[in-house]
Each structure stands twice: as C-alpha cells, then as structure tokens.
Design a protein around this motif. Structure first.
Motif, PDB file in Angstrom:
ATOM      1  N   LEU A 143     -10.367  45.583  73.900  1.00 26.77           N
ATOM      2  CA  LEU A 143      -9.695  44.546  74.679  1.00 26.77           C
ATOM      3  C   LEU A 143      -9.878  43.282  73.851  1.00 26.77           C
ATOM      4  O   LEU A 143     -11.014  42.940  73.499  1.00 26.77           O
ATOM      5  CB  LEU A 143     -10.430  44.431  76.011  1.00 26.77           C
ATOM      6  CG  LEU A 143      -9.739  43.918  77.249  1.00 26.77           C
ATOM      7  CD1 LEU A 143      -8.483  44.712  77.546  1.00 26.77           C
ATOM      8  CD2 LEU A 143     -10.699  44.015  78.443  1.00 26.77           C
ATOM      9  N   VAL A 144      -8.779  42.613  73.501  1.00 27.47           N
ATOM     10  CA  VAL A 144      -8.906  41.431  72.647  1.00 27.47           C
ATOM     11  C   VAL A 144      -8.432  40.201  73.430  1.00 27.47           C
ATOM     12  O   VAL A 144      -7.337  40.215  73.997  1.00 27.47           O
ATOM     13  CB  VAL A 144      -8.092  41.580  71.338  1.00 27.47           C
ATOM     14  CG1 VAL A 144      -8.262  40.344  70.451  1.00 27.47           C
ATOM     15  CG2 VAL A 144      -8.535  42.832  70.582  1.00 27.47           C
ATOM     16  N   ALA A 145      -9.291  39.190  73.473  1.00 29.51           N
ATOM     17  CA  ALA A 145      -8.946  37.931  74.142  1.00 29.51           C
ATOM     18  C   ALA A 145      -8.518  36.925  73.085  1.00 29.51           C
ATOM     19  O   ALA A 145      -9.128  36.853  72.008  1.00 29.51           O
ATOM     20  CB  ALA A 145     -10.146  37.398  74.919  1.00 29.51           C
ATOM     21  N   ILE A 146      -7.475  36.180  73.379  1.00 31.93           N
ATOM     22  CA  ILE A 146      -6.951  35.170  72.453  1.00 31.93           C
ATOM     23  C   ILE A 146      -6.943  33.863  73.240  1.00 31.93           C
ATOM     24  O   ILE A 146      -6.337  33.794  74.313  1.00 31.93           O
ATOM     25  CB  ILE A 146      -5.508  35.526  72.001  1.00 31.93           C
ATOM     26  CG1 ILE A 146      -5.436  36.968  71.485  1.00 31.93           C
ATOM     27  CG2 ILE A 146      -5.028  34.564  70.928  1.00 31.93           C
ATOM     28  CD1 ILE A 146      -5.000  38.001  72.480  1.00 31.93           C
ATOM     29  N   PHE A 147      -7.622  32.837  72.741  1.00 35.40           N
ATOM     30  CA  PHE A 147      -7.830  31.631  73.550  1.00 35.40           C
ATOM     31  C   PHE A 147      -7.797  30.395  72.668  1.00 35.40           C
ATOM     32  O   PHE A 147      -7.834  30.481  71.436  1.00 35.40           O
ATOM     33  CB  PHE A 147      -9.180  31.722  74.273  1.00 35.40           C
ATOM     34  CG  PHE A 147     -10.311  32.063  73.344  1.00 35.40           C
ATOM     35  CD1 PHE A 147     -10.973  31.068  72.636  1.00 35.40           C
ATOM     36  CD2 PHE A 147     -10.676  33.390  73.138  1.00 35.40           C
ATOM     37  CE1 PHE A 147     -11.981  31.386  71.745  1.00 35.40           C
ATOM     38  CE2 PHE A 147     -11.692  33.720  72.234  1.00 35.40           C
ATOM     39  CZ  PHE A 147     -12.344  32.711  71.538  1.00 35.40           C
ATOM     40  N   GLN A 197      -7.041  28.132  67.620  1.00 35.66           N
ATOM     41  CA  GLN A 197      -6.980  29.379  68.395  1.00 35.66           C
ATOM     42  C   GLN A 197      -8.012  30.381  67.858  1.00 35.66           C
ATOM     43  O   GLN A 197      -8.162  30.543  66.656  1.00 35.66           O
ATOM     44  CB  GLN A 197      -5.574  30.001  68.333  1.00 35.66           C
ATOM     45  CG  GLN A 197      -4.412  28.993  68.412  1.00 35.66           C
ATOM     46  CD  GLN A 197      -4.491  28.001  69.580  1.00 35.66           C
ATOM     47  OE1 GLN A 197      -4.873  28.377  70.693  1.00 35.66           O
ATOM     48  NE2 GLN A 197      -4.143  26.736  69.338  1.00 35.66           N
ATOM     49  N   GLY A 198      -8.718  31.020  68.793  1.00 36.58           N
ATOM     50  CA  GLY A 198      -9.740  31.994  68.418  1.00 36.58           C
ATOM     51  C   GLY A 198      -9.539  33.320  69.139  1.00 36.58           C
ATOM     52  O   GLY A 198      -8.735  33.412  70.081  1.00 36.58           O
ATOM     53  N   ILE A 199     -10.261  34.340  68.676  1.00 42.75           N
ATOM     54  CA  ILE A 199     -10.186  35.645  69.350  1.00 42.75           C
ATOM     55  C   ILE A 199     -11.589  36.219  69.558  1.00 42.75           C
ATOM     56  O   ILE A 199     -12.554  35.831  68.887  1.00 42.75           O
ATOM     57  CB  ILE A 199      -9.298  36.669  68.568  1.00 42.75           C
ATOM     58  CG1 ILE A 199      -9.841  36.939  67.161  1.00 42.75           C
ATOM     59  CG2 ILE A 199      -7.872  36.171  68.458  1.00 42.75           C
ATOM     60  CD1 ILE A 199      -9.020  38.004  66.389  1.00 42.75           C
ATOM     61  N   ALA A 200     -11.697  37.136  70.505  1.00 44.18           N
ATOM     62  CA  ALA A 200     -12.960  37.832  70.787  1.00 44.18           C
ATOM     63  C   ALA A 200     -12.579  39.221  71.270  1.00 44.18           C
ATOM     64  O   ALA A 200     -11.447  39.432  71.726  1.00 44.18           O
ATOM     65  CB  ALA A 200     -13.737  37.100  71.872  1.00 44.18           C
ATOM     66  N   LYS A 249     -17.326  37.414  69.633  1.00 40.89           N
ATOM     67  CA  LYS A 249     -16.324  36.538  69.004  1.00 40.89           C
ATOM     68  C   LYS A 249     -16.093  37.023  67.578  1.00 40.89           C
ATOM     69  O   LYS A 249     -17.030  37.461  66.896  1.00 40.89           O
ATOM     70  CB  LYS A 249     -16.826  35.099  68.989  1.00 40.89           C
ATOM     71  CG  LYS A 249     -17.200  34.570  70.393  1.00 40.89           C
ATOM     72  CD  LYS A 249     -16.284  33.448  70.806  1.00 40.89           C
ATOM     73  CE  LYS A 249     -16.640  32.903  72.169  1.00 40.89           C
ATOM     74  NZ  LYS A 249     -17.971  32.292  72.246  1.00 40.89           N
ATOM     75  N   TYR A 250     -14.887  36.904  67.109  1.00 39.04           N
ATOM     76  CA  TYR A 250     -14.532  37.287  65.733  1.00 39.04           C
ATOM     77  C   TYR A 250     -15.160  36.290  64.754  1.00 39.04           C
ATOM     78  O   TYR A 250     -15.054  35.065  64.967  1.00 39.04           O
ATOM     79  CB  TYR A 250     -13.007  37.286  65.626  1.00 39.04           C
ATOM     80  CG  TYR A 250     -12.443  37.493  64.249  1.00 39.04           C
ATOM     81  CD1 TYR A 250     -12.863  38.557  63.439  1.00 39.04           C
ATOM     82  CD2 TYR A 250     -11.449  36.636  63.755  1.00 39.04           C
ATOM     83  CE1 TYR A 250     -12.320  38.748  62.173  1.00 39.04           C
ATOM     84  CE2 TYR A 250     -10.902  36.821  62.503  1.00 39.04           C
ATOM     85  CZ  TYR A 250     -11.344  37.873  61.711  1.00 39.04           C
ATOM     86  OH  TYR A 250     -10.809  38.056  60.463  1.00 39.04           O
TER      87      TYR A 250
END
Ligand code: FRU
Length: 467
Positions: A80-84, A102-105, A116-117
């Motif tokens: 599951l990838v969150a983009i925020f 913008q970041g992803i986790a 977090k990536y």
C-alpha cells in the motif's frame, strides 16, 4: 480536516485524515487512520504518518501497487503506497516559496505500519507556493501511475512508471473554472453517463475561498482525459455541493466494480478553527456514490449516500402519507433525536421545513419552485455566534434543472450536521449545525395555494458507526 489516502484493500476501506493529535485546532499535521468495513462500521487505528525532517504531512492519496512497480512489496503481498505533501514550516516562516514537496511511504501490513521512502521527496519544488494534495491513480491508457497536483491556480498532471520518478505531462485550468481562491485537493476519474455507453471524465477541485455560499467549496469539470491531458469545454461553474460544509472531498481508489465512492470533510476554513466542539473538531460526510446523469441536455454529477447506508437505518417504523392544506403548517413530532434519516417524496415545490426544539432553535430549509431556488437558513439553528461568518446569510442553491413531478427529499441529520439530498443527489447541501438541544419537531409549511401530498414520510433512527 481533509480525508486522505482513501483506498480499498483486503476487505476494508481505509480512511486516513489530516490530524493534529495534541489539540482540536489545526496544528502540525499527521495522518490519522480509521478503517471502515463494508457494513459501515468504523474503527480507529494508530496514527499512520508522522512529520519528519522534510516537514508536516499534508493531504494526499494511497494506492495498492498491484504490479509491484515500486519494488516495495512482492507480487504476493503488494505494498500500500501513500503519496502526500510535505509542508516544511521553517521554509514557510523564512518566506520561501518552495516549502511544499511530495513524498511517499509504504505499508506491507495493510496500513498498520508505514515506512517512508528514503529517496523523499519524490517531487521537489521550483518555487510554487501552493503545490500540494497529490491524488494518484492507475492510468490504464498509458499503463503508468498518474498524479494530480494543484499548483496555486491550476492543476498539473504527472506520470510515473514506479511511483518514485515523476514527469509532468500537462496542466489544466489557468483560464477555466472558478478562481476566487487557491485550488486544493484534486481528483479525476471516469464515469459512465447513465443510460448510455458514453464515458466522461470528472475533475474535482476544491477551492478556498470562492465557494458560492462563501469560503470553501468543491467545483467540478466534466471532460475527457487522453492519458496525459484533461480537456473540458465546460463554460459554467459547477459545484458538487451547495452547502457550506463539504470540502476537500475525494474518492476511493481500488474499489470493487469501479464504484466511485466520495467522502468530504464537513467544514469550511471560514470557521473550521472556531466551531463550538469539545474533544473533537469536525466530521466527514457519509460515504457517497457519484454518478453522471443527463438532465435538460446537461451532464450533472450526482452524489448520494452509498446503498449500504441503509443497513444503519432502523426500518421498523412505518412511513405515512400526509396531506397538507393550502397555506397551512403541519407539525410532525420527531422521535429519533438528532441521529436520524428523514425521507419523503412530493410533487410540491413551495414549502418550508423547520426543525425545532424546546430551546427555540429553528433550522429552516425552503423550496421555492417559482424562483427555482432552495434556501438553507441556519441563522437561528442553535449556537452560531462563535464566528460571525458562520451564519451571517441564508444559503441559496439554484435548482434550475429539477424537473416537474415526484422528487425525493432525503435528510441525514446528526448531532452537528445536516446532509440534504434532493432527487437522489442531483442537488445536495451539507451543513454543520450546533443546536442547543435535540430537534423535537418538524414543521412542514405548505406555502402554496393548493393542498400538497407528502408521500411515504419517514423519520428513522440511524445507528452509530463507532464506539
Ligand atoms: C485543504 C488543505 C489542503 C492541505 C491540508 C492541510 O483543506 O488546505 O490543501 O493539504 O488542508 O491540512
């Protein structure tokens, strides 16, 4: 505030949200986390995303990386990838413009724990002050991920093969739509026009300020998307909800049967920090199903509670038919308290519904068929003076395309909110209210010179969905 990361995965609907754990006013943002089951029960989970050196965690979305394009998961257990959006307070305070990136986790245990990536941010900032709220979806036309991002007064679309490397492919809206405020929380999705084979794409854009009844609101555009560019020849401004309290709403990714499920935040930045609540701050709308219908040759976006909402409504009480004489008021006692669904159908177009309690609070919803407008008056609905712009004016909703004949009126009343749906979601108003006491009666005033029929009137209690 905003709903974030709406995604269906392994039997639950995730509902992340903008959350400051230490206060009931907006502060350093985290992503809180709830899950909703198919039967509409809600469960609180741990905080999902905490601020880090790149900044606070602002709004965004989540996807299931089914093909493991990111390499974060495996084919058997996709991530599951969150983009925020990261919001760097130090940058903002220093007067710079590049503080939103913008970041992803990712999560390998269905949203319970997140990593977090290490390559964050995945999209930097070249000096755009309002650059945020990534909504990512799988783009079947190009077999890539697409991200919608708002950049002040317009939308940008970025594509990526793997959620880590992004390239901007288009923009939309500098000269289209309402521009009374900054654009926020975009969403874009296809819908079949009901009764036809045609597919149209719908773009949602939240705007603050600049909504028709003041402050925050959600506009939409109907058009086409070729995999890179969204185009629309729509000239008029269209709004998803004409009430004052439905903002920053977006739709679920990865739903079954491509159902388009929308949740909005029931507040308005005009007074979101000031509402007279304790222990809690604001709530979400009920999940709504979106559909495209044609009326008078116009495509219109309908939003209406999901069919499963019915499972919460007490079906035991019987509906009644009521006849109300010309220019007469009929009083209906309310039994279910402010946690109920009120529903009826009528061909009448000139009436006022007033919800009243023993403290003399009164909330008035009026349909004026001659002028084709519906008004919502919460000026005397209860506590209103916590902020002067909460109830300074009567809200108006044009109902120009409401056809003659039988229409359904459905109201979902909760302790502090009213969700009003006319004709199965053709016209919708969502509003907060803070009555000093439960409403105990509904006065139904027939303003016309003819007797009217109110068919299948029911007032039914609605179960709570969390403990
Ligand atoms: C919308 C919004 C978003 C932002 C978030 C911050 O209500 O302003 O644009 O990401 O709230 O909490």
């Amino acid at each position: 505030n905003d709903p974030n990361g709406l995604v269906y995965h392994k039997g639950v609907y995730h509902l992340f949200y903008q959350y400051y754990p230490d206060d009931i006013v907006w502060g350093p943002m985290h992503w809180g986390h709830d899950v909703i089951t198919y039967m509409m029960k809600l469960e609180h989970k741990h905080i999902a995303l905490y601020p880090d050196k790149n900044g606070l965690i602002f709004s965004g979305s989540a996807v299931v990386d089914v093909n493991n394009t990111s390499g974060f998961g495996t084919a058997e257990n996709p991530a599951l990838v969150a983009i925020f959006t990261y919001h760097l307070m130090e940058g903002e305070k220093a007067g710079r413009k590049d503080f939103q990136t913008q970041g992803i986790a990712y999560s390998l245990d269905n949203g319970y724990s997140w990593t977090k990536y290490e390559g964050n941010p995945v999209i930097g900032n070249d000096g755009i002050k309002d650059f945020r709220d990534p909504k990512v979806f799988w783009n079947e036309k190009e077999s890539v991920w697409s991200m919608l991002l708002v950049a002040g007064d317009h939308l940008q679309i970025w594509n990526s093969p793997n959620l880590k490397e992004w390239e901007q492919v288009s923009e939309f809206g500098k000269n289209q739509g309402a521009h009374g405020g900054v654009w926020e929380c975009p969403d874009l999705f296809p819908l079949q026009v009901e009764g036809t084979d045609a597919i149209k794409w719908v773009l949602l854009i939240s705007i603050n300020p600049g909504a028709p009844n003041g402050g925050s609101g959600t506009q939409y555009f109907i058009g086409d998307f070729d995999g890179k560019t969204f185009t629309s020849d729509q000239e008029e401004h269209k709004w998803l909800d004409l009430g004052r309290d439905n903002y920053a709403g977006v739709t679920y990714n990865n739903t079954r049967d491509n159902e388009r499920i929308f949740i909005g935040w029931m507040s308005n930045w005009d007074y979101a920090r000031d509402t007279p609540t304790e222990k809690w701050r604001s709530a979400m709308t009920v999940p709504r199903s979106l559909s495209l219908r044609t009326s008078n040759g116009n495509h219109e976006l309908y939003n209406y509670p999901l069919p499963n909402f019915e499972s919460l409504v007490d079906k035991a009480s019987v509906a009644q038919d009521i006849a109300i004489k010309a220019n007469t008021a009929h009083t209906i006692p309310l039994k279910a308290g402010n946690q109920s669904e009120i529903r009826f159908t009528t061909t009448a177009r000139d009436f006022v519904l007033s919800f009243e309690n023993n403290t003399k609070d009164s909330l008035a919803i009026a349909m004026d068929g001659k002028n084709k407008v519906l008004t919502f008056d919460r000026r005397n609905s209860g506590l209103t003076d916590f902020k002067n712009n909460f109830a300074s004016a009567v809200q108006e909703m044009p109902i120009e395309n409401l056809l003659e004949g039988e229409v359904e009126i459905r109201i979902i009343l909760d302790a502090s909110s009213v969700e009003l749906f006319i004709n199965e979601g053709q016209y919708v108003m969502t509003n907060q209210i803070f009555p000093r006491d439960t409403y105990t009666q509904l006065e139904f005033l027939n303003r016309s010179d003819q007797e009217i029929k109110v068919a299948e009137f029911s007032e039914r209690s609605v179960q709570r969905i969390w403990e």
